[in-house]
Design a protein around this motif. Sequence first.
Motif, PDB file in Angstrom:
ATOM      1  N   ALA A 188       0.814  -1.210   0.000  1.00 26.53           N
ATOM      2  CA  ALA A 188       0.000   0.000   0.000  1.00 26.53           C
ATOM      3  C   ALA A 188       0.846   1.258   0.000  1.00 26.53           C
ATOM      4  N   ASP A 189       2.003   1.231   0.706  1.00 21.41           N
ATOM      5  CA  ASP A 189       2.821   2.440   0.771  1.00 21.41           C
ATOM      6  C   ASP A 189       3.422   2.777  -0.588  1.00 21.41           C
ATOM      7  N   HIS A 190       3.765   1.763  -1.389  1.00 21.11           N
ATOM      8  CA  HIS A 190       4.268   2.030  -2.729  1.00 21.11           C
ATOM      9  C   HIS A 190       3.149   2.550  -3.627  1.00 21.11           C
ATOM     10  N   ALA A 191       1.963   1.969  -3.508  1.00 22.47           N
ATOM     11  CA  ALA A 191       0.842   2.470  -4.304  1.00 22.47           C
ATOM     12  C   ALA A 191       0.604   3.952  -4.015  1.00 22.47           C
ATOM     13  N   ARG A 192       0.679   4.312  -2.733  1.00 25.35           N
ATOM     14  CA  ARG A 192       0.458   5.717  -2.371  1.00 25.35           C
ATOM     15  C   ARG A 192       1.536   6.617  -2.962  1.00 25.35           C
ATOM     16  N   GLU A 193       2.804   6.170  -2.916  1.00 25.66           N
ATOM     17  CA  GLU A 193       3.862   7.028  -3.437  1.00 25.66           C
ATOM     18  C   GLU A 193       3.754   7.205  -4.948  1.00 25.66           C
ATOM     19  N   MET A 194       3.067   6.277  -5.616  1.00 25.34           N
ATOM     20  CA  MET A 194       2.861   6.387  -7.054  1.00 25.34           C
ATOM     21  C   MET A 194       1.529   7.052  -7.395  1.00 25.34           C
ATOM     22  N   GLY A 195       0.805   7.499  -6.361  1.00 20.49           N
ATOM     23  CA  GLY A 195      -0.473   8.160  -6.594  1.00 20.49           C
ATOM     24  C   GLY A 195      -1.563   7.215  -7.039  1.00 20.49           C
ATOM     25  N   ALA A 196      -1.471   5.951  -6.637  1.00 22.06           N
ATOM     26  CA  ALA A 196      -2.435   4.933  -7.056  1.00 22.06           C
ATOM     27  C   ALA A 196      -3.136   4.355  -5.834  1.00 22.06           C
ATOM     28  N   SER A 197      -4.225   3.682  -6.078  1.00 23.66           N
ATOM     29  CA  SER A 197      -4.969   3.024  -5.014  1.00 23.66           C
ATOM     30  C   SER A 197      -4.776   1.520  -5.108  1.00 23.66           C
ATOM     31  N   VAL A 198      -5.110   0.834  -4.021  1.00 27.05           N
ATOM     32  CA  VAL A 198      -4.995  -0.623  -3.960  1.00 27.05           C
ATOM     33  C   VAL A 198      -6.380  -1.234  -4.074  1.00 27.05           C
ATOM     34  N   ASP A 199      -6.496  -2.241  -4.934  1.00 26.04           N
ATOM     35  CA  ASP A 199      -7.746  -2.971  -5.085  1.00 26.04           C
ATOM     36  C   ASP A 199      -7.435  -4.450  -4.912  1.00 26.04           C
ATOM     37  N   ALA A 200      -7.514  -4.934  -3.665  1.00 32.18           N
ATOM     38  CA  ALA A 200      -7.128  -6.313  -3.373  1.00 32.18           C
ATOM     39  C   ALA A 200      -7.998  -7.323  -4.102  1.00 32.18           C
ATOM     40  N   ALA A 201      -9.235  -6.940  -4.418  1.00 37.04           N
ATOM     41  CA  ALA A 201     -10.135  -7.872  -5.094  1.00 37.04           C
ATOM     42  C   ALA A 201      -9.805  -8.017  -6.575  1.00 37.04           C
ATOM     43  N   ASN A 202      -9.056  -7.055  -7.123  1.00 32.63           N
ATOM     44  CA  ASN A 202      -8.712  -7.086  -8.546  1.00 32.63           C
ATOM     45  C   ASN A 202      -7.230  -6.758  -8.718  1.00 32.63           C
ATOM     46  N   PRO A 217       0.121 -17.224  -1.445  1.00 30.01           N
ATOM     47  CA  PRO A 217      -0.962 -18.096  -1.895  1.00 30.01           C
ATOM     48  C   PRO A 217      -2.079 -17.328  -2.606  1.00 30.01           C
ATOM     49  N   GLU A 218      -2.385 -16.119  -2.105  1.00 32.99           N
ATOM     50  CA  GLU A 218      -3.449 -15.324  -2.728  1.00 32.99           C
ATOM     51  C   GLU A 218      -3.019 -14.810  -4.103  1.00 32.99           C
ATOM     52  N   ILE A 219      -1.746 -14.396  -4.226  1.00 32.93           N
ATOM     53  CA  ILE A 219      -1.241 -13.961  -5.531  1.00 32.93           C
ATOM     54  C   ILE A 219      -1.358 -15.091  -6.546  1.00 32.93           C
ATOM     55  N   LEU A 220      -0.874 -16.276  -6.172  1.00 29.03           N
ATOM     56  CA  LEU A 220      -0.864 -17.405  -7.111  1.00 29.03           C
ATOM     57  C   LEU A 220      -2.274 -17.870  -7.455  1.00 29.03           C
ATOM     58  N   ALA A 221      -3.156 -17.873  -6.471  1.00 27.85           N
ATOM     59  CA  ALA A 221      -4.541 -18.269  -6.744  1.00 27.85           C
ATOM     60  C   ALA A 221      -5.183 -17.294  -7.726  1.00 27.85           C
ATOM     61  N   ALA A 222      -4.955 -15.990  -7.526  1.00 27.35           N
ATOM     62  CA  ALA A 222      -5.518 -14.995  -8.438  1.00 27.35           C
ATOM     63  C   ALA A 222      -4.930 -15.137  -9.844  1.00 27.35           C
ATOM     64  N   LEU A 223      -3.624 -15.348  -9.935  1.00 31.18           N
ATOM     65  CA  LEU A 223      -2.989 -15.563 -11.237  1.00 31.18           C
ATOM     66  C   LEU A 223      -3.572 -16.773 -11.955  1.00 31.18           C
ATOM     67  N   SER A 224      -3.835 -17.821 -11.185  1.00 27.80           N
ATOM     68  CA  SER A 224      -4.309 -19.072 -11.795  1.00 27.80           C
ATOM     69  C   SER A 224      -5.718 -18.953 -12.355  1.00 27.80           C
ATOM     70  N   ARG A 225      -6.419 -17.892 -11.997  1.00 25.97           N
ATOM     71  CA  ARG A 225      -7.731 -17.644 -12.599  1.00 25.97           C
ATOM     72  C   ARG A 225      -7.616 -16.921 -13.942  1.00 25.97           C
ATOM     73  N   LEU A 226      -6.416 -16.415 -14.230  1.00 23.11           N
ATOM     74  CA  LEU A 226      -6.173 -15.691 -15.480  1.00 23.11           C
ATOM     75  C   LEU A 226      -5.284 -16.466 -16.448  1.00 23.11           C
ATOM     76  N   PHE A 227      -4.397 -17.288 -15.902  1.00 18.79           N
ATOM     77  CA  PHE A 227      -3.448 -18.074 -16.694  1.00 18.79           C
ATOM     78  C   PHE A 227      -3.367 -19.475 -16.110  1.00 18.79           C
ATOM     79  N   GLU A 228      -3.059 -20.453 -16.937  1.00 16.94           N
ATOM     80  CA  GLU A 228      -2.712 -21.768 -16.404  1.00 16.94           C
ATOM     81  C   GLU A 228      -1.252 -21.715 -15.966  1.00 16.94           C
ATOM     82  N   LEU A 229      -1.023 -21.775 -14.676  1.00 17.39           N
ATOM     83  CA  LEU A 229       0.341 -21.762 -14.157  1.00 17.39           C
ATOM     84  C   LEU A 229       0.997 -23.119 -14.393  1.00 17.39           C
TER      85      LEU A 229
END
Length: 228
Positions: free
Chosen positions: A35-49, A178-190
């Motif tokens: 979140a701190d990097h997102a803020r320094e880049m002027g962006a928001s965090v969307d954990a669901a997406n 685990p959450e990163i990989l699970a989310a990736l696996s819904r977009l690509f076959e790992l």
Amino acid sequence: MPTVIPAPASPSIPVTGRTERFPVRRVFCIGRNYADHAREMGASVDAANPMFFTKPADALVTDGADVPYPSATNDLHHEVEMVVALGSGGSNLTTEQAAATVWGYGIGLDLTRRDLQAQAKAKGAPWDVAKAFDHSAPVSALVPADQASPDATTRIALEINGELRQQAMLGDMVLGVPEILAALSRLFELKAGDIVYTGTPAGVAALVRGDRFRATLEGIATLEGRVV
């Protein structure tokens, strides 16, 4: 199989304490996962997406090799990130299944042509030229998961010319591995051979020719090199 031109070399990463190397299939990255990097880049965090992008496997810089300063930029930035290597894969994985795909861990830099990224953002254009250029993914040797157990208290850090630039605990990540990989696996076959850069904390800044970097995944992996 005969080929009409010489087949390109298959990228690979050294493994600590072993002569065998880890063959790399794809390189995935997640953006805005601290979140701190997102803020320094002027962006928001969307954990669901979560926001993912890729780099070509031949963008990896391994074995402590020098990193050439890229063309077409005057603002090359460092982003230190834990790297996860997969020994298996799948699609639509649960977090438990995703965690079981991890083969090993390392530390790396997601190098970014920040000026080109800003131009792309302003136009609503893809980031490929800012993220997926040659030599944009330095990475340390990997440590097998049965020899390493990073957790929420594990620190990642980056020093440039001996000066601390970035640091965070892995528990600061918006999505854990685990959450990163699970989310990736819904977009690509790992698949086995995939590696994932898991996001960077605040403190990103410019690199210049002659800079020396030292990135650490505390107690597990170290990456040292220089920009030339």
